[in-house]
Design an enzyme around this catalytic site. Structure first.
Site, PDB file in Angstrom:
ATOM      1  N   LYS A  45       0.819  -1.193   0.000  1.00 29.11           N
ATOM      2  CA  LYS A  45       0.000   0.000   0.000  1.00 29.11           C
ATOM      3  C   LYS A  45       0.858   1.251   0.000  1.00 29.11           C
ATOM      4  O   LYS A  45       0.405   2.350  -0.291  1.00 29.11           O
ATOM      5  CB  LYS A  45      -0.883   0.013   1.252  1.00 29.11           C
ATOM      6  CG  LYS A  45      -1.816  -1.157   1.360  1.00 29.11           C
ATOM      7  CD  LYS A  45      -2.533  -1.152   2.723  1.00 29.11           C
ATOM      8  CE  LYS A  45      -3.235  -2.453   2.923  1.00 29.11           C
ATOM      9  NZ  LYS A  45      -3.598  -2.633   4.356  1.00 29.11           N
ATOM     10  N   GLY A  46       2.148   1.104   0.348  1.00 33.26           N
ATOM     11  CA  GLY A  46       3.001   2.250   0.641  1.00 33.26           C
ATOM     12  C   GLY A  46       3.146   3.275  -0.468  1.00 33.26           C
ATOM     13  O   GLY A  46       3.378   4.448  -0.202  1.00 33.26           O
ATOM     14  N   GLU A 101       7.662   2.139  -6.323  1.00 31.62           N
ATOM     15  CA  GLU A 101       7.811   1.648  -4.939  1.00 31.62           C
ATOM     16  C   GLU A 101       7.877   2.814  -3.957  1.00 31.62           C
ATOM     17  O   GLU A 101       8.270   3.917  -4.335  1.00 31.62           O
ATOM     18  CB  GLU A 101       9.123   0.874  -4.835  1.00 31.62           C
ATOM     19  CG  GLU A 101       9.009  -0.626  -4.645  1.00 31.62           C
ATOM     20  CD  GLU A 101       8.456  -1.066  -3.297  1.00 31.62           C
ATOM     21  OE1 GLU A 101       7.735  -0.312  -2.629  1.00 31.62           O
ATOM     22  OE2 GLU A 101       8.759  -2.205  -2.909  1.00 31.62           O
ATOM     23  N   ASP A 105      14.607  -1.131   0.884  1.00 35.42           N
ATOM     24  CA  ASP A 105      15.341  -1.309   2.130  1.00 35.42           C
ATOM     25  C   ASP A 105      16.381  -2.417   1.898  1.00 35.42           C
ATOM     26  O   ASP A 105      17.458  -2.161   1.376  1.00 35.42           O
ATOM     27  CB  ASP A 105      14.303  -1.643   3.211  1.00 35.42           C
ATOM     28  CG  ASP A 105      14.872  -1.700   4.614  1.00 35.42           C
ATOM     29  OD1 ASP A 105      15.856  -1.031   4.898  1.00 35.42           O
ATOM     30  OD2 ASP A 105      14.307  -2.429   5.454  1.00 35.42           O
ATOM     31  N   LYS A 133      17.134   3.166   1.268  1.00 38.10           N
ATOM     32  CA  LYS A 133      18.030   3.097   2.438  1.00 38.10           C
ATOM     33  C   LYS A 133      19.233   2.265   2.019  1.00 38.10           C
ATOM     34  O   LYS A 133      19.277   1.055   2.283  1.00 38.10           O
ATOM     35  CB  LYS A 133      17.330   2.344   3.580  1.00 38.10           C
ATOM     36  CG  LYS A 133      16.453   3.168   4.472  1.00 38.10           C
ATOM     37  CD  LYS A 133      16.000   2.281   5.646  1.00 38.10           C
ATOM     38  CE  LYS A 133      14.714   2.758   6.236  1.00 38.10           C
ATOM     39  NZ  LYS A 133      14.133   1.788   7.177  1.00 38.10           N
ATOM     40  N   PHE A 154      13.623   4.157  10.955  1.00 33.83           N
ATOM     41  CA  PHE A 154      12.311   3.766  10.467  1.00 33.83           C
ATOM     42  C   PHE A 154      11.490   5.023  10.165  1.00 33.83           C
ATOM     43  O   PHE A 154      11.258   5.843  11.041  1.00 33.83           O
ATOM     44  CB  PHE A 154      11.575   2.863  11.465  1.00 33.83           C
ATOM     45  CG  PHE A 154      10.448   2.132  10.800  1.00 33.83           C
ATOM     46  CD1 PHE A 154      10.697   1.012  10.009  1.00 33.83           C
ATOM     47  CD2 PHE A 154       9.146   2.588  10.916  1.00 33.83           C
ATOM     48  CE1 PHE A 154       9.672   0.350   9.351  1.00 33.83           C
ATOM     49  CE2 PHE A 154       8.113   1.923  10.276  1.00 33.83           C
ATOM     50  CZ  PHE A 154       8.376   0.807   9.496  1.00 33.83           C
ATOM     51  N   VAL A 155      11.101   5.162   8.893  1.00 32.14           N
ATOM     52  CA  VAL A 155      10.389   6.374   8.472  1.00 32.14           C
ATOM     53  C   VAL A 155       8.933   6.059   8.149  1.00 32.14           C
ATOM     54  O   VAL A 155       8.603   4.953   7.726  1.00 32.14           O
ATOM     55  CB  VAL A 155      11.079   7.044   7.260  1.00 32.14           C
ATOM     56  CG1 VAL A 155      12.456   7.561   7.645  1.00 32.14           C
ATOM     57  CG2 VAL A 155      11.178   6.096   6.068  1.00 32.14           C
ATOM     58  N   ARG A 167       0.178   6.610   7.490  1.00 36.42           N
ATOM     59  CA  ARG A 167       0.252   6.788   6.032  1.00 36.42           C
ATOM     60  C   ARG A 167      -0.230   8.168   5.605  1.00 36.42           C
ATOM     61  O   ARG A 167       0.151   8.683   4.566  1.00 36.42           O
ATOM     62  CB  ARG A 167      -0.605   5.737   5.309  1.00 36.42           C
ATOM     63  CG  ARG A 167      -0.168   4.306   5.512  1.00 36.42           C
ATOM     64  CD  ARG A 167      -0.929   3.399   4.543  1.00 36.42           C
ATOM     65  NE  ARG A 167      -0.840   1.991   4.904  1.00 36.42           N
ATOM     66  CZ  ARG A 167       0.163   1.188   4.560  1.00 36.42           C
ATOM     67  NH1 ARG A 167       1.170   1.641   3.861  1.00 36.42           N
ATOM     68  NH2 ARG A 167       0.156  -0.088   4.916  1.00 36.42           N
TER      69      ARG A 167
HETATM   70  P1  IMP Z   1      12.748  -4.596   1.534  1.00 33.12           P
HETATM   71  O1  IMP Z   1      12.152  -5.842   0.938  1.00 33.12           O
HETATM   72  O2  IMP Z   1      13.557  -4.881   2.759  1.00 33.12           O
HETATM   73  O3  IMP Z   1      13.511  -3.762   0.512  1.00 33.12           O
HETATM   74  O4  IMP Z   1      11.559  -3.747   2.104  1.00 33.12           O
HETATM   75  C1  IMP Z   1      10.724  -3.045   1.297  1.00 33.12           C
HETATM   76  C2  IMP Z   1       9.416  -2.773   1.996  1.00 33.12           C
HETATM   77  O5  IMP Z   1       9.550  -2.683   3.406  1.00 33.12           O
HETATM   78  C3  IMP Z   1       8.898  -1.432   1.562  1.00 33.12           C
HETATM   79  O6  IMP Z   1       8.081  -1.547   0.413  1.00 33.12           O
HETATM   80  C4  IMP Z   1       8.133  -0.956   2.772  1.00 33.12           C
HETATM   81  O7  IMP Z   1       6.815  -1.429   2.716  1.00 33.12           O
HETATM   82  C5  IMP Z   1       8.825  -1.598   3.939  1.00 33.12           C
HETATM   83  N1  IMP Z   1       9.765  -0.671   4.618  1.00 33.12           N
HETATM   84  C6  IMP Z   1      11.107  -0.725   4.624  1.00 33.12           C
HETATM   85  N2  IMP Z   1      11.644   0.266   5.368  1.00 33.12           N
HETATM   86  C7  IMP Z   1      10.600   0.974   5.830  1.00 33.12           C
HETATM   87  C8  IMP Z   1      10.508   2.158   6.660  1.00 33.12           C
HETATM   88  O8  IMP Z   1      11.490   2.785   7.125  1.00 33.12           O
HETATM   89  N3  IMP Z   1       9.241   2.590   6.924  1.00 33.12           N
HETATM   90  C9  IMP Z   1       8.128   1.972   6.442  1.00 33.12           C
HETATM   91  N4  IMP Z   1       8.187   0.876   5.676  1.00 33.12           N
HETATM   92  C10 IMP Z   1       9.406   0.382   5.362  1.00 33.12           C
END
Ligand code: IMP
Length: 182
Positions: A45-46, A101, A105, A133, A154-155, A167
Site C-alpha cells: 500500500k506504501g 515503490e 530497504d 536506504k 524507520f520512516v 500513512r
Molecule cells: P525490503 O524488501 O527490505 O527492501 O523492504 C521493502 C518494503 O519494506 C517497503 O516496500 C516498505 O513497505 C517496507 N519498509 C522498509 N523500510 C521501511 C521504513 O522505514 N518505513 C516503512 N516501511 C518500510
C-alpha cells in the site's frame, strides 16, 4: 496522543516531496515514448500517494495497475518472506513495466517482484522508488530512479506506515524508536 507526537523529526517536507516528484516525472517522460505506453505498477500500500502524485506530472501515455506485496508483520524489520496479496489485472507480456515503490530497504521485495514479473516476459522492467536506504541493502537491485536516500531509521508518512498507521502524514518523518520494539 496524536500521531505527530510519535514523530522524532521531519526528514522530507511536503514541498520537497512535490518538487522532487516533478523532477523525477520529467526524467521518466523523457525515458519513454507514447508508443512505449508503459504500465506503471504501484506497489501497495506504501506507494499509493507517490503513484497518485507521479501520474499527474506525467504527460506520456501510460496505464496504471496495482500489486500488493507483504514482507512485514507488524514490526519494523522485513520478515524476508515476500507474499503476493494482490496480483496485477493487466497482462505484462511485451509491455514496458515501471515499478513504483515507496522504499527500497534490503531489496528483497523488489528482487522478488522483478523475478515474478520477468517470468511473464515484459518488454522491459524499470524501477522508480521514492526512498532508498542504501546502508540496509542485502540484495543488489538496479533502481533507475530514486527520489531521496534516507538514513537507517524507520520512516513513516506520505504512504509509509507503521502497523498500518501514519500513512496520512503529508511529510516523511522518523518514527520515535520507543513507539516500536524490534
Ligand atoms: P525490503 O524488501 O527490505 O527492501 O523492504 C521493502 C518494503 O519494506 C517497503 O516496500 C516498505 O513497505 C517496507 N519498509 C522498509 N523500510 C521501511 C521504513 O522505514 N518505513 C516503512 N516501511 C518500510
Amino acid at each position: 496522543m496524536s500521531l505527530q507526537d510519535n514523530i522524532a523529526r521531519i526528514l522530507i517536507s511536503p514541498a520537497e516531496i512535490q518538487s522532487r516528484i516533478e523532477t523525477l516525472a520529467a526524467e521518466i517522460n523523457a525515458a519513454y515514448t507514447d508508443e512505449d505506453r508503459p504500465l506503471l505498477v504501484c506497489v501497495l500500500k506504501g506507494a499509493f500517494l507517490f503513484l497518485a502524485d507521479l501520474t499527474r506530472f506525467l504527460d506520456m501515455r501510460h496505464e496504471i495497475d496495482f500489486m500488493e506485496v507483504s514482507s512485514y508483520g507488524a514490526g519494523t524489520r522485513s520478515s524476508g518472506v515476500v507474499r503476493i496479496l494482490l496480483d496485477l489485472e493487466r497482462n505484462v507480456e511485451g509491455r514496458h513495466v515501471l515499478i513504483v515503490e515507496d522504499i527500497v530497504d534490503t531489496g528483497r521485495t523488489l528482487s522478488y517482484m522483478i523475478r515474478h514479473l520477468n517470468a511473464r516476459n515484459p518488454a522491459s522492467i524499470r524501477i522508480c522508488t521514492l526512498l532508498s536506504k542504501p546502508s540496509r541493502r542485502q540484495i543488489d537491485v538496479r533502481v533507475d530512479w530514486i527520489g531521496f536516500e534516507v538514513p537507517d531509521e524507520f520512516v513513516v508518512g506520505y504512504g509509509l506506515d507503521y502497523a498500518e498507521e501514519y500513512r496520512n502524514l503529508p511529510y516523511i518523518g522518523v518514527l520515535r524508536p520507543e513507539v516500536y520494539r524490534d
